[in-house]
Enzyme design. Structure first.
Site, short mmCIF file in Angstrom:
data_model
loop_
_atom_site.label_atom_id
_atom_site.label_comp_id
_atom_site.label_asym_id
_atom_site.label_seq_id
_atom_site.Cartn_x
_atom_site.Cartn_y
_atom_site.Cartn_z
N GLY A 97 41.93 37.01 40.78
CA GLY A 97 41.62 36.44 42.08
C GLY A 97 40.19 35.95 42.11
N ILE A 98 39.80 35.46 43.28
CA ILE A 98 38.41 35.03 43.48
C ILE A 98 37.61 36.29 43.77
CG2 ILE A 98 36.87 33.67 44.94
CD1 ILE A 98 39.31 31.82 45.48
N SER A 99 36.57 36.53 42.98
CA SER A 99 35.90 37.83 43.03
C SER A 99 34.62 37.82 43.87
CB SER A 99 35.62 38.33 41.62
OG SER A 99 34.91 37.36 40.89
N HIS A 104 34.05 45.56 50.28
CA HIS A 104 33.88 44.54 51.33
C HIS A 104 35.05 44.52 52.33
CE1 HIS A 104 30.22 43.33 49.50
NE2 HIS A 104 30.81 43.21 48.32
N TYR A 126 36.54 37.07 52.01
CA TYR A 126 36.87 37.86 50.81
C TYR A 126 37.28 39.28 51.22
CZ TYR A 126 35.80 40.55 46.53
OH TYR A 126 35.84 41.40 45.45
N SER A 151 30.23 48.11 42.74
CA SER A 151 29.59 47.04 41.97
C SER A 151 29.88 47.28 40.49
CB SER A 151 28.08 47.03 42.20
OG SER A 151 27.80 47.01 43.60
N1 LIG Z 1 33.10 43.16 39.70
C1 LIG Z 1 32.90 43.79 40.87
O1 LIG Z 1 31.79 44.28 41.14
C2 LIG Z 1 34.01 43.93 41.87
C3 LIG Z 1 33.76 44.66 43.06
C4 LIG Z 1 34.80 44.81 43.97
C5 LIG Z 1 36.04 44.28 43.71
N2 LIG Z 1 36.24 43.56 42.56
C6 LIG Z 1 37.56 42.96 42.34
O2 LIG Z 1 38.01 43.28 41.04
C7 LIG Z 1 38.75 42.20 40.51
C8 LIG Z 1 38.19 41.79 39.15
O3 LIG Z 1 36.82 41.49 39.31
P1 LIG Z 1 35.98 40.80 38.12
O4 LIG Z 1 34.57 41.13 38.37
O5 LIG Z 1 36.59 41.13 36.81
O6 LIG Z 1 36.21 39.27 38.49
P2 LIG Z 1 36.21 37.99 37.52
O7 LIG Z 1 35.92 36.82 38.41
O8 LIG Z 1 35.34 38.22 36.34
O9 LIG Z 1 37.72 37.89 37.02
C9 LIG Z 1 38.77 37.44 37.82
C10 LIG Z 1 39.80 36.80 36.91
O10 LIG Z 1 40.90 36.37 37.72
C11 LIG Z 1 41.35 35.15 37.19
N3 LIG Z 1 42.06 34.42 38.26
C12 LIG Z 1 41.52 33.85 39.37
N4 LIG Z 1 42.48 33.25 40.10
C13 LIG Z 1 43.64 33.43 39.41
C14 LIG Z 1 44.98 33.05 39.66
N5 LIG Z 1 45.30 32.33 40.76
N6 LIG Z 1 45.93 33.42 38.78
C15 LIG Z 1 45.61 34.13 37.67
N7 LIG Z 1 44.35 34.51 37.37
C16 LIG Z 1 43.38 34.18 38.25
C17 LIG Z 1 40.11 34.42 36.73
O11 LIG Z 1 40.42 33.40 35.78
C18 LIG Z 1 39.27 35.57 36.17
O12 LIG Z 1 39.47 35.69 34.77
C19 LIG Z 1 38.71 41.08 41.56
O13 LIG Z 1 39.88 41.15 42.35
C20 LIG Z 1 37.51 41.45 42.39
O14 LIG Z 1 37.63 40.96 43.73
C21 LIG Z 1 35.26 43.38 41.64
#
Ligand SMILES: NC(=O)c1ccc[n+]([C@@H]2O[C@H](COP(=O)([O-])OP(=O)(O)OC[C@H]3O[C@@H](n4cnc5c(N)ncnc54)[C@H](O)[C@@H]3O)[C@@H](O)[C@H]2O)c1
Length: 273
Positions: A72-74, A112, A138, A167
């Site tokens: 998803g959109i992160s 969030h 988000y 985070s």
């Molecule tokens: N990293 C953080 O600190 C954090 C904190 C809270 C929540 N999250 C959640 O954890 C999850 C992973 O985070 P991350 O940091 O690895 O994010 P990231 O942006 O590095 O990875 C997200 C991945 O999802 C893929 N993606 C996006 N849209 C897609 C779609 N329509 N179909 C298939 N794949 C798709 C992207 O290509 C990407 O590889 C996310 O849902 C994010 O909201 C992350």
């Protein structure tokens, strides 16, 4: 349970950590992302698909023992982008799991979802004391993710564990993250616990390391079997030298969502030109 774990968002930051760590804990991994994973490892299955394509997701979940949904959109974006990828996408993941008979889904929720929740006057904030209070579109999508998870537990009997991730970075990069950091190793440990916990039903837990400055309660996550090993405090001296001591009166430190609650995180600033 036989069958691989389907990891969506496998090319992303957390997906990459899970691809490294879950096999060490005995899980076979089937990777899915809308972009190809470039560093394919032995034993991995790979699929390139969009999570909003329900038919593709039904195929992708076939024979899986669980889904770990990270795609998803992160971060904050426009409403059309967030609602499509993060709300429609989560619906497709859960619905595909149901149709394929996959019994468990682990969802990447976020702090969030409850971003405007204030820091308690002392003590630790439990998940049950942080109902939906999103700080961004988000965050609204993460609230919806938790609501969809709850529906699929009550109506269809799946097990769904929502991780309200803090985070997740290789190391903390701000003084807020001295409280909210989730280390790569602890991310793997938390997902592993969410996959293994016997009959969790619907569960919502914070995802943070055992940080000295954390103010989110880990009792529920630990009840699932999470054993955090890292503490952001080892980075405190260096971060405080650069950024100063955290001012707990500042919303960045006084609200769950930190800087996402500030005016500059208004989605208008994320509209594409
Ligand atoms: N990293 C953080 O600190 C954090 C904190 C809270 C929540 N999250 C959640 O954890 C999850 C992973 O985070 P991350 O940091 O690895 O994010 P990231 O942006 O590095 O990875 C997200 C991945 O999802 C893929 N993606 C996006 N849209 C897609 C779609 N329509 N179909 C298939 N794949 C798709 C992207 O290509 C990407 O590889 C996310 O849902 C994010 O909201 C992350």
């Amino acid at each position: 349970m036989s069958g691989p774990v389907l990891v969506t968002g496998a090319a992303g930051r957390i997906g990459t950590w899970l691809r490294g760590g879950l096999p060490e804990r005995g899980w076979a991994v089937r990777c899915l992302d809308v972009v190809p994973v470039t560093d394919v490892r032995p034993g991995e299955e790979h699929l390139v698909a969009d999570i909003t394509d329900l038919a593709a997701m039904v195929d992708a979940t076939e024979g899986a023992s669980a889904v770990v949904h990270m795609a998803g959109i992160s971060g904050e974006s426009t409403w059309p982008a967030i609602s499509h990828a993060n709300i429609e996408g989560t619906y497709c993941v859960l619905e595909a799991a149901r149709r394929s008979g996959v019994p468990r889904v682990v969802l990447a929720s976020s702090n969030h979802a409850t971003g405007y929740t204030p820091r308690p006057d002392g003590g630790l904030l439990r998940e049950v004391d942080a109902p939906p209070r999103p700080d961004t579109y988000y965050g609204v999508a993460k609230v919806t993710m938790e609501a969809l998870g709850s529906l699929y537990v009550d109506r269809y009997g799946l097990d769904v564990v929502c991780l309200r991730i803090g985070s997740a970075f290789p190391e903390p990069t701000s003084t807020r993250q001295l409280s909210t950091w989730l280390s790569p190793a602890d991310t793997v440990s938390l997902v592993d616990a969410a996959l293994k916990a016997p009959s969790p039903g619907f569960s919502v837990v914070w995802g943070v390391s055992n940080n000295t400055r954390r103010w989110w309660d880990l009792t529920a996550a630990q009840a699932l079997g999470y054993e955090p090993a890292d503490d952001a405090e080892v980075y405190a001296e260096a971060l405080i030298e650069v950024h100063g001591e955290p001012d707990l009166g500042d919303p960045v430190h006084g609200r769950v969502g930190g800087e996402y609650t500030l005016p500059e995180f208004d989605a208008e600033n994320f509209e594409k030109p």
